[in-house]
Design a protein around this motif. Structure first.
Motif, PDB file in Angstrom:
ATOM      1  N   VAL A  61       0.839  -1.205   0.000  1.00 40.65           N
ATOM      2  CA  VAL A  61       0.000   0.000   0.000  1.00 40.65           C
ATOM      3  C   VAL A  61       0.870   1.250   0.000  1.00 40.65           C
ATOM      4  O   VAL A  61       0.590   2.235  -0.709  1.00 40.65           O
ATOM      5  N   TYR A  62       1.937   1.209   0.774  1.00 42.30           N
ATOM      6  CA  TYR A  62       2.869   2.338   0.836  1.00 42.30           C
ATOM      7  C   TYR A  62       3.488   2.623  -0.534  1.00 42.30           C
ATOM      8  O   TYR A  62       3.494   3.766  -1.011  1.00 42.30           O
ATOM      9  N   LYS A  63       3.991   1.581  -1.183  1.00 42.01           N
ATOM     10  CA  LYS A  63       4.612   1.772  -2.491  1.00 42.01           C
ATOM     11  C   LYS A  63       3.605   2.305  -3.510  1.00 42.01           C
ATOM     12  O   LYS A  63       3.928   3.193  -4.316  1.00 42.01           O
ATOM     13  N   LYS A  64       2.396   1.790  -3.473  1.00 41.76           N
ATOM     14  CA  LYS A  64       1.368   2.237  -4.414  1.00 41.76           C
ATOM     15  C   LYS A  64       1.033   3.703  -4.211  1.00 41.76           C
ATOM     16  O   LYS A  64       0.938   4.482  -5.174  1.00 41.76           O
ATOM     17  N   GLN A  65       0.861   4.117  -2.944  1.00 44.70           N
ATOM     18  CA  GLN A  65       0.503   5.505  -2.664  1.00 44.70           C
ATOM     19  C   GLN A  65       1.632   6.464  -3.044  1.00 44.70           C
ATOM     20  O   GLN A  65       1.378   7.533  -3.610  1.00 44.70           O
ATOM     21  N   VAL A  66       2.870   6.086  -2.748  1.00 39.48           N
ATOM     22  CA  VAL A  66       4.007   6.947  -3.090  1.00 39.48           C
ATOM     23  C   VAL A  66       4.100   7.124  -4.605  1.00 39.48           C
ATOM     24  O   VAL A  66       4.308   8.246  -5.100  1.00 39.48           O
ATOM     25  N   ARG A  67       3.917   6.061  -5.345  1.00 38.35           N
ATOM     26  CA  ARG A  67       3.999   6.154  -6.808  1.00 38.35           C
ATOM     27  C   ARG A  67       2.836   6.936  -7.396  1.00 38.35           C
ATOM     28  O   ARG A  67       2.986   7.612  -8.410  1.00 38.35           O
ATOM     29  N   GLU A  68       1.678   6.875  -6.735  1.00 41.64           N
ATOM     30  CA  GLU A  68       0.541   7.662  -7.216  1.00 41.64           C
ATOM     31  C   GLU A  68       0.779   9.155  -7.021  1.00 41.64           C
ATOM     32  O   GLU A  68       0.423   9.976  -7.873  1.00 41.64           O
ATOM     33  N   VAL A  69       1.391   9.530  -5.904  1.00 41.96           N
ATOM     34  CA  VAL A  69       1.623  10.942  -5.608  1.00 41.96           C
ATOM     35  C   VAL A  69       2.782  11.496  -6.447  1.00 41.96           C
ATOM     36  O   VAL A  69       2.698  12.606  -6.983  1.00 41.96           O
ATOM     37  N   PHE A  70       3.844  10.735  -6.595  1.00 39.67           N
ATOM     38  CA  PHE A  70       5.049  11.250  -7.251  1.00 39.67           C
ATOM     39  C   PHE A  70       5.137  10.907  -8.741  1.00 39.67           C
ATOM     40  O   PHE A  70       5.929  11.515  -9.461  1.00 39.67           O
ATOM     41  N   GLY A  71       4.342   9.957  -9.198  1.00 37.96           N
ATOM     42  CA  GLY A  71       4.346   9.635 -10.619  1.00 37.96           C
ATOM     43  C   GLY A  71       5.714   9.194 -11.104  1.00 37.96           C
ATOM     44  O   GLY A  71       6.329   8.265 -10.564  1.00 37.96           O
ATOM     45  N   ASP A  72       6.218   9.887 -12.135  1.00 36.95           N
ATOM     46  CA  ASP A  72       7.508   9.531 -12.738  1.00 36.95           C
ATOM     47  C   ASP A  72       8.711  10.130 -12.010  1.00 36.95           C
ATOM     48  O   ASP A  72       9.849   9.893 -12.412  1.00 36.95           O
ATOM     49  N   SER A  73       8.470  10.906 -10.970  1.00 36.34           N
ATOM     50  CA  SER A  73       9.568  11.529 -10.244  1.00 36.34           C
ATOM     51  C   SER A  73      10.439  10.468  -9.566  1.00 36.34           C
ATOM     52  O   SER A  73       9.941   9.453  -9.059  1.00 36.34           O
ATOM     53  N   SER A  74      11.737  10.716  -9.555  1.00 33.48           N
ATOM     54  CA  SER A  74      12.672   9.760  -8.952  1.00 33.48           C
ATOM     55  C   SER A  74      12.690   9.844  -7.429  1.00 33.48           C
ATOM     56  O   SER A  74      13.234   8.959  -6.763  1.00 33.48           O
ATOM     57  N   ILE A  75      12.104  10.902  -6.890  1.00 31.33           N
ATOM     58  CA  ILE A  75      12.148  11.083  -5.431  1.00 31.33           C
ATOM     59  C   ILE A  75      11.474   9.920  -4.721  1.00 31.33           C
ATOM     60  O   ILE A  75      12.022   9.332  -3.780  1.00 31.33           O
ATOM     61  N   GLY A  76      10.260   9.593  -5.143  1.00 33.04           N
ATOM     62  CA  GLY A  76       9.535   8.508  -4.499  1.00 33.04           C
ATOM     63  C   GLY A  76      10.263   7.183  -4.591  1.00 33.04           C
ATOM     64  O   GLY A  76      10.371   6.442  -3.604  1.00 33.04           O
ATOM     65  N   GLU A  77      10.792   6.867  -5.770  1.00 27.17           N
ATOM     66  CA  GLU A  77      11.500   5.604  -5.950  1.00 27.17           C
ATOM     67  C   GLU A  77      12.778   5.552  -5.120  1.00 27.17           C
ATOM     68  O   GLU A  77      13.152   4.494  -4.606  1.00 27.17           O
ATOM     69  N   ASN A  78      13.458   6.689  -5.006  1.00 25.70           N
ATOM     70  CA  ASN A  78      14.686   6.724  -4.196  1.00 25.70           C
ATOM     71  C   ASN A  78      14.383   6.433  -2.727  1.00 25.70           C
ATOM     72  O   ASN A  78      15.147   5.733  -2.051  1.00 25.70           O
ATOM     73  N   ILE A  79      13.277   6.975  -2.240  1.00 24.28           N
ATOM     74  CA  ILE A  79      12.915   6.734  -0.837  1.00 24.28           C
ATOM     75  C   ILE A  79      12.504   5.279  -0.644  1.00 24.28           C
ATOM     76  O   ILE A  79      12.878   4.634   0.341  1.00 24.28           O
ATOM     77  N   ILE A  80      11.728   4.749  -1.583  1.00 27.28           N
ATOM     78  CA  ILE A  80      11.300   3.346  -1.486  1.00 27.28           C
ATOM     79  C   ILE A  80      12.499   2.410  -1.464  1.00 27.28           C
ATOM     80  O   ILE A  80      12.540   1.426  -0.720  1.00 27.28           O
ATOM     81  N   ALA A  81      13.508   2.718  -2.288  1.00 29.97           N
ATOM     82  CA  ALA A  81      14.681   1.845  -2.394  1.00 29.97           C
ATOM     83  C   ALA A  81      15.677   2.038  -1.266  1.00 29.97           C
ATOM     84  O   ALA A  81      16.598   1.223  -1.105  1.00 29.97           O
ATOM     85  N   SER A  82      15.513   3.085  -0.465  1.00 30.68           N
ATOM     86  CA  SER A  82      16.481   3.374   0.591  1.00 30.68           C
ATOM     87  C   SER A  82      16.390   2.345   1.721  1.00 30.68           C
ATOM     88  O   SER A  82      15.292   1.953   2.129  1.00 30.68           O
TER      89      SER A  82
END
Length: 223
Positions: A61-82
């Motif tokens: 759910v967390y990953k889905k919500q972050v990707r919905e808010v940030f879209g193609d931005s690398s910020i969300g993916e960087n935080i998820i991968a941290s």
């Protein structure tokens, strides 16, 4: 006490998160940058929630919500991968704040105080989450309460037989057991506050503040 400390910490995370969005929307004229900053504020709050939640229930759910808010931005993916998501989100929050165009640098310093408070409140939540009530405490309480309830009918037998209502021993014991075991369950829930606390609501309120303060969405009720 653990419930109150956790609730107070999240109330401050919520209020200071919205305060960051408010202050940024006031001192900066670049609304696109402020909008990006507001999304990172939400990301920090949502990442704290993720750390305090069960991975089985919240990870996807967390990953889905972050990707919905940030879209193609690398910020969300960087935080998820941290490997340390909260720390990474906290750093990104500071980076986004100090990249905002501001006519008065003092406003950035004052706003940064809320980021410091967010970190302090998060530390309080992490302390509660990482130091649960010892299992021996809950087991001992459950065993004592169970033994007490098993012996309760013996104690009620004589008083109820004196009034000719021996039949009431079982229902009376059942009612008392219902309430006492309910109190025990309530106590265990209060000792683990984040499993029942509406953290998602607190996070969503930051997005609502973003829509009102940054995107100027009209939330008034049509008459």
């Amino acid at each position: 006490a653990r419930w109150m400390f956790g609730r107070d910490a999240w109330a401050r995370i919520n209020s200071h998160g919205k305060n960051l969005v408010r202050m940024a929307s006031v001192f900066s004229t670049d609304m696109d940058a402020v909008d990006d900053f507001a999304k990172v504020v939400w990301l920090y709050c949502r990442t704290v929630m993720n750390k305090l939640s069960s991975p089985v229930e919240d990870e996807e759910v967390y990953k889905k919500q972050v990707r919905e808010v940030f879209g193609d931005s690398s910020i969300g993916e960087n935080i998820i991968a941290s490997p340390e998501r909260v720390m990474a989100a906290w750093k990104e929050l500071s980076v986004q704040l100090h990249s905002l165009p501001a006519s008065d640098p003092k406003s950035l310093i004052e706003t940064d105080k809320s980021i410091i408070i967010l970190g302090e409140c998060t530390s309080t939540c992490e302390k509660i989450y990482s130091s649960p009530v010892p299992l021996v405490y809950t087991r001992h309480t459950a065993r004592f309460l169970t033994l007490w309830m098993l012996l309760l009918p013996c104690a009620l037998w004589v008083p109820f037989s004196d009034i000719g209502a021996v039949w009431a021993v079982v229902p009376a014991s059942s009612i008392i057991a219902f309430f006492l075991f309910g109190v025990d369950e309530l106590a265990m829930q209060l000792e683990e506050p984040f499993s029942i606390m509406p953290m998602q609501v607190f996070c969503d309120e930051v997005l609502v503040a973003r829509e009102i303060l940054v995107n100027k969405r009209d939330l008034s009720i049509d008459e």
